[in-house]
Structure formats: structure tokens, C-alpha cells
Design a protein around this motif. Structure first.
Motif, PDB file in Angstrom:
ATOM      1  N   LEU A   1      57.197  10.990  71.560  1.00 28.68           N
ATOM      2  CA  LEU A   1      58.195   9.943  71.398  1.00 28.68           C
ATOM      3  C   LEU A   1      57.579   8.560  71.236  1.00 28.68           C
ATOM      4  O   LEU A   1      58.304   7.605  70.945  1.00 28.68           O
ATOM      5  CB  LEU A   1      59.150   9.945  72.601  1.00 28.68           C
TER       6      LEU A   1
ATOM      7  N   ASP B   1      64.088   7.582  58.904  1.00 28.57           N
ATOM      8  CA  ASP B   1      64.174   6.130  58.952  1.00 28.57           C
ATOM      9  C   ASP B   1      64.547   5.576  57.581  1.00 28.57           C
ATOM     10  O   ASP B   1      64.045   6.034  56.546  1.00 28.57           O
ATOM     11  CB  ASP B   1      62.840   5.548  59.412  1.00 28.57           C
TER      12      ASP B   1
ATOM     13  N   ARG C   1      69.055   4.475  60.033  1.00 28.94           N
ATOM     14  CA  ARG C   1      68.508   5.826  59.927  1.00 28.94           C
ATOM     15  C   ARG C   1      69.500   6.718  59.191  1.00 28.94           C
ATOM     16  O   ARG C   1      70.720   6.527  59.276  1.00 28.94           O
ATOM     17  CB  ARG C   1      68.211   6.430  61.306  1.00 28.94           C
TER      18      ARG C   1
ATOM     19  N   CYS D   1      54.227   7.971  69.408  1.00 29.92           N
ATOM     20  CA  CYS D   1      53.627   7.899  68.062  1.00 29.92           C
ATOM     21  C   CYS D   1      54.468   8.596  66.997  1.00 29.92           C
ATOM     22  O   CYS D   1      54.104   8.574  65.818  1.00 29.92           O
ATOM     23  CB  CYS D   1      52.215   8.475  68.075  1.00 29.92           C
ATOM     24  N   ARG D   2      55.560   9.255  67.423  1.00 29.04           N
ATOM     25  CA  ARG D   2      56.498   9.902  66.506  1.00 29.04           C
ATOM     26  C   ARG D   2      55.801  10.927  65.633  1.00 29.04           C
ATOM     27  O   ARG D   2      56.087  11.082  64.447  1.00 29.04           O
ATOM     28  CB  ARG D   2      57.203   8.875  65.627  1.00 29.04           C
ATOM     29  N   THR D   3      54.861  11.676  66.225  1.00 31.48           N
ATOM     30  CA  THR D   3      54.096  12.688  65.504  1.00 31.48           C
ATOM     31  C   THR D   3      54.163  13.995  66.270  1.00 31.48           C
ATOM     32  O   THR D   3      54.027  14.012  67.501  1.00 31.48           O
ATOM     33  CB  THR D   3      52.623  12.256  65.336  1.00 31.48           C
TER      34      THR D   3
ATOM     35  N   THR E   1      57.260  16.716  69.450  1.00 37.35           N
ATOM     36  CA  THR E   1      57.046  15.411  68.835  1.00 37.35           C
ATOM     37  C   THR E   1      56.872  14.370  69.924  1.00 37.35           C
ATOM     38  O   THR E   1      57.710  14.247  70.830  1.00 37.35           O
ATOM     39  CB  THR E   1      58.231  15.030  67.931  1.00 37.35           C
TER      40      THR E   1
ATOM     41  N   PHE F   1      59.773  15.669  62.273  1.00 38.41           N
ATOM     42  CA  PHE F   1      58.508  14.953  62.398  1.00 38.41           C
ATOM     43  C   PHE F   1      57.317  15.898  62.322  1.00 38.41           C
ATOM     44  O   PHE F   1      56.252  15.527  61.844  1.00 38.41           O
ATOM     45  CB  PHE F   1      58.470  14.182  63.732  1.00 38.41           C
TER      46      PHE F   1
END
Length: 526
Positions: free
Chosen positions: A483, A312, A291, A485-487, A481, A448
Motif C-alpha cells: 500500500l 489512476d 480514478r 509503493c503500490r507494487t 500489493t 497492480f
């Protein structure tokens, strides 16, 4: 009797120019009331340029100050004293110009007749005999300097060459340990290629000679170091390298100066390019996490980074692949866009410089006319000054047209260059980083919750369209955000904890998926 407030000595500066002298500071002290009278040893100590001397003298008198000479008359009475003072200042300028003409003739003789640099002295790579002004190749420093040119063209940096020179025991012309600045100046001079560099050729050559040698306004001129001996052109010293190698060195220098330094043998294609959109600083790569991480605990203002973005590594590489693929399809349109923007930027910068120059010269001509109207300067002295202004404007406009022509003839890389970049990126070639530096200014990473997640700023684009990342919502009043679906999603899509109003870490759809997977796992185990 006068009370001495300060003693100022300007022995290291020329009286022909007021730049870098203490006259301006002294006038400011008079304006502040610290002093009221300035006493010089002779009128020539005030200045050896009549126009500049009278302009600064008028500024001094406007502040209420007075200038006097300790050894020469003039300045006390407003009529006869001022006339005598102006005569002494004019005489000082005449004497300075006479000495300057003698030095100019001597330098012209050295360059055009003897084929030697206008200023003598030792040169790196050569031994110097001062009495006869002859140069012979140094057995140690000469081959080292030749190899330095070859190594630089091959890819070595100036810093690495400096360290290598020190290991060989090569020192500067003054006997000090080799420094990067000294080595760079010696290699840029072109002396090792048998050339004489004139940084300001217009001060030594006339208009016809400048045109004959193809001089470009504002750029250095290189003349061959040759002289005529018994009717035959002979080199004044033996060159270490050929002219072609020197031109290759200059091309490499110009390319590297126009490109930001990249990490040597970088393992990551985007090293030095990925930046945090919150604090605008370069992000670091964490190999253990794969990352890009904003590691800046403080910004320039001293406060911590308000965002601390992460990106990422695979996502960044996918972005770069997509960017190269898009440019492969639109290179021709991109080339036209870049050329137009470069032409506009170059023309705007040149026009702005010309405008400032014209305004400065117009103010100078107005001051000259006011001095001539007051009888302090003969009216005939205006013509040379005005002619000099017109000559400078003409040269500046010529340089503008030449710069625009160079921009029109240049363009970005064609499809083949982008295709090679795409292939090198897939192979993981270490040269991708240095190849991307001229094309990309930065890869801006956002949190995000932002869309787009990443913005690629190309080298010909301005910073105006790059917004800063929003500060994070620490109390999650707007959302957070997920944790899983990281959206980033609004607060309505999250459950709240039973105690307190903090949102849970997973959104409602993700928690439903987690519950379904747990039931399926329990059923499978049963």
C-alpha cells in the motif's frame, strides 16, 4: 372422419414463399405424432411455388404425413392422384406468376414512366393526393424535414431530431407521434431529395438497366424522380433538399453507424473506453478520487467481479500520450498493417458467405435433380433454377471484388490526425473522446500485480491477445500489493502479523524506509 387437431390460418403471408409461414411448424407436429393428415382448402393454399411446394411435400411424406385438399381432387391415389395434385400446384404457380408480372409491370411503369415510387402513399414533409398521385410540400413538416437534414449533418443525433420534431407538432405519415425509426426511414429514403429508393432493384429492373444505373449488388439503388412531359424531363415532385446535402447525410450516417456511440461533450478523453480486465465491463470515473473504478457488483453470470480493478486518471492520460507518440513514429507501418488485416478480414468474411451460399445452392440443385429423376418436376424446370444460382454467385463475387477494392483504397489517419489528437488531449478538448473511438476498441486495466498494467486494444486488433485478469489472492498466500509503493510483491518480501498468518500492508523495504523517516523526524523534533 378426421379429428381436427389445429386450425392454421396464414392470411398475412404470401404463398410464393415459405419463409415466415406455419408449414414448417405443421410438419414438425406431424413428425412428433400430433397429427397425421394436413387438409388445405385448395392446393394453392399449400404454396404457389412448385419447387418449394414439392420439396416441403416430400419432407412431409418422409415424416409419415399426408396432404389432402378439401375442394380439389388429387393426392389420394399414388399415381393419378399425385399427377393431378402436381398439375394443380403448377397451375397455382402459373397464376401467381401472372399476377406478379402484372404488379411488376405496374411498378415499372410507376418508376420508369411516371417517375414515382413503386408503392404510393404519403411521404413525410409532403401532402399526398391519392387520386392523382401528386405530392405537394407541407408548410410545416416540409421546412422541418429540410432543417433535420442540415442539423444531422452539423452533428445532431437522430434522437434529438425526433424530440425536436415532436415539439414542432410534426407527426408520422400515419398520424402517430414522431418516432426515431420513422424519422430515420423517411430521411434514408431520399424522397426529400427528389430520389426514388429501390431496396431490391433486381426484382424490378433487368440486367441492362441495372448496369446502366450503376447498381451495386446487395445495396439500394436511387433513381431520379423525373418523367418525360411533352418531350422534356420534368420532376415528378418538388424536392426539399439538393442531392449533395442528401449524400452528405448518407456519409454522416455511415460514419456514425461504423463508430460506437461516445458520451456527448465528455469531460474525460477515455470515457467508454477503459474496461476492467476481470469482468470485461466499462469502468466509471470518480472525479473526487481522480480514478477509474470498476463499479460492477455482478457479471453477466450473476457473480461479482473477481478483480474490481482501479486505475489512476493521470496514469491513464500518460498512457494515452505515450500511445499517440508511438503511433506518430510508426503511422506508415501501422497503415500497411491495418490495410492487410482489413483486407484479410473482409475477404475471409466474403469468402465464408460465398461458401455457405454455394453449399446451400448445391443442396438445392441436388433436391431438384432428385425430384426431376422421380418425374415430379419436368427436366426443363431445372435450367432456370440453376441459372439463378449461377447469377447469384456471380453477383456475390462481384461484390467481393468491389469490397476488396474499397478496402485497398482506404486507410487509417495520417500523422497529422495523430498530431491533432495529441494537441487536443493536452488542451483537454471534449472532441478527443469521439476522435479516439474509431482508433481504440478498449483500454484494458489490470491489478497492480500484473505487468503490463494496461493494454491498449486498437480497433483493428482481435480480442484473442487480451487475457483476463487473474483472480485476487484473498489469503495473500502468494503475495500482495504494497500500500506504500503500490507494487505487487511476493509473500517473501512481507512480514507477517504476530497473530495469524496475514501479511502486513507494507513490504519490508517500505517498512524500513518508514522506520528511517520516523527516526529522522524524531531527531529533528528533539
Amino acid at each position: 372422419m378426421y379429428e381436427v387437431v389445429d386450425v392454421v390460418i396464414d392470411t398475412a403471408t404470401s404463398g410464393r414463399s415459405f419463409t415466415g409461414r406455419s408449414i414448417g411448424r405443421i410438419i414438425e407436429e406431424v413428425a412428433a405424432g400430433t397429427a397425421s393428415v394436413i387438409v388445405v382448402w385448395k392446393w394453392s393454399r399449400w404454396g404457389r411455388d412448385l419447387v418449394e411446394s414439392l420439396l416441403h411435400l416430400a419432407e412431409l411424406e418422409r415424416t409419415g404425413g399426408r396432404l389432402e385438399s378439401a375442394t380439389e381432387p388429387g393426392g389420394a391415389a399414388p399415381t393419378t392422384g399425385g399427377f393431378s395434385r402436381n398439375d394443380m400446384l403448377a397451375l397455382a404457380q402459373h397464376e401467381s406468376e401472372r399476377i406478379g408480372d402484372s404488379w411488376k409491370d405496374a411498378k415499372r411503369h410507376m418508376v420508369l414512366r411516371r417517375g414515382l415510387p413503386p408503392v404510393g402513399g404519403a411521404r413525410l414533409g409532403y401532402t399526398y393526393e391519392a387520386g392523382r398521385r401528386t405530392y405537394c410540400i407541407d408548410p410545416v413538416a416540409g421546412p422541418a424535414l429540410r432543417s433535420a437534414y442540415e442539423r444531422y449533418v452539423a452533428g445532431s443525433s437522430m434522437h434529438a431530431l425526433t424530440l425536436w420534431m415532436r415539439t414542432l407538432g410534426v407527426v408520422t405519415t400515419r398520424g402517430n407521434p414522431m418516432s426515431e425509426g420513422s424519422l430515420k426511414a423517411s430521411m434514408d429514403s431520399g424522397f426529400a431529395a427528389g430520389l426514388i429508393r429501390l431496396n431490391e432493384p433486381e426484382k424490378l429492373l433487368n440486367e441492362d438497366e441495372l448496369t446502366a444505373h450503376g447498381a451495386v449488388p446487395g445495396e439500394a439503388l436511387f433513381l431520379p424522380g423525373v418523367h418525360r412531359h411533352d418531350g422534356v424531363l420534368t420532376r415528378s415532385w418538388e424536392p426539399l433538399i439538393d442531392v449533395q446535402l442528401f449524400h452528405s447525410y448518407r456519409d454522416a450516417r455511415s460514419r456514425r453507424s461504423a463508430t460506437r456511440p461516445s458520451a456527448p461533450n465528455s469531460r474525460q478523453a477515455l470515457t467508454g473506453l477503459v474496461r476492467c480486465a476481470g469482468c470485461r465491463r466499462v469502468m466509471g470515473f470518480r472525479p473526487d478520487r481522480n480514478r477509474w473504478v470498476c463499479t460492477n457488483s455482478t457479471t453477466k453470470a450473476g457473480a461479482p467481479c473477481p478483480v474490481r480493478v482501479t486505475l489512476d486518471g493521470d496514469e491513464a492520460l500518460d498512457l494515452m500520450r505515450n500511445w499517440l507518440d508511438s503511433r506518430l513514429a510508426t503511422t506508415s507501418a501501422l497503415e500497411a498493417l491495418m490495410r492487410r488485416k482489413l483486407e484479410r478480414a473482409s475477404a475471409a468474411a466474403s469468402i465464408e458467405a460465398i461458401t455457405h451460399s454455394l453449399e446451400r445452392h448445391e443442396r438445392r440443385v441436388a433436391d431438384l435433380h432428385s425430384l426431376a429423376a422421380g418425374g415430379q418436376i419436368p427436366s426443363g424446370a431445372l435450367a432456370p433454377e440453376v441459372q439463378e444460382v449461377l447469377t447469384r454467385v456471380k453477383r456475390t463475387r462481384t461484390a467481393l471484388s468491389q469490397a476488396q477494392q474499397r478496402v485497398q483504397e482506404s486507410g487509417i489517419q495520417d500523422n497529422e490526425r495523430f498530431r491533432m489528437l495529441r494537441e487536443n488531449l493536452e488542451r483537454g478538448d471534449s472532441t478527443v473522446n469521439s476522435d479516439l473511438q474509431p482508433l481504440i476498441s478498449a483500454v484494458w486495466a489490470y491489478p497492480f500485480r500484473d505487468d503490463p498494467r494496461v493494454i491498449v486494444q486498437e480497433s483493428w486488433e482481435s480480442d484473442e491477445r487480451i487475457p483476463r485478469a487473474r483472480k485476487p489472492d484473498t489469503d495473500f498466500s502468494e503475495g500482495r500489493t504494497c500500500l506504500r509503493c503500490r507494487t505487487w510483491k511476493p509473500a517473501e518480501q512481507f512480514y507477517r502479523r504476530r497473530r495469524g498468518r496475514t501479511l502486513l500492508a507494507q513490504c519490508i523495504p517500505c517498512r524500513a524506509d518508514m522506520a528511517r523517516e520516523r527516526k529522522e523526524r524524531i531527531a529533528a523534533e528533539a
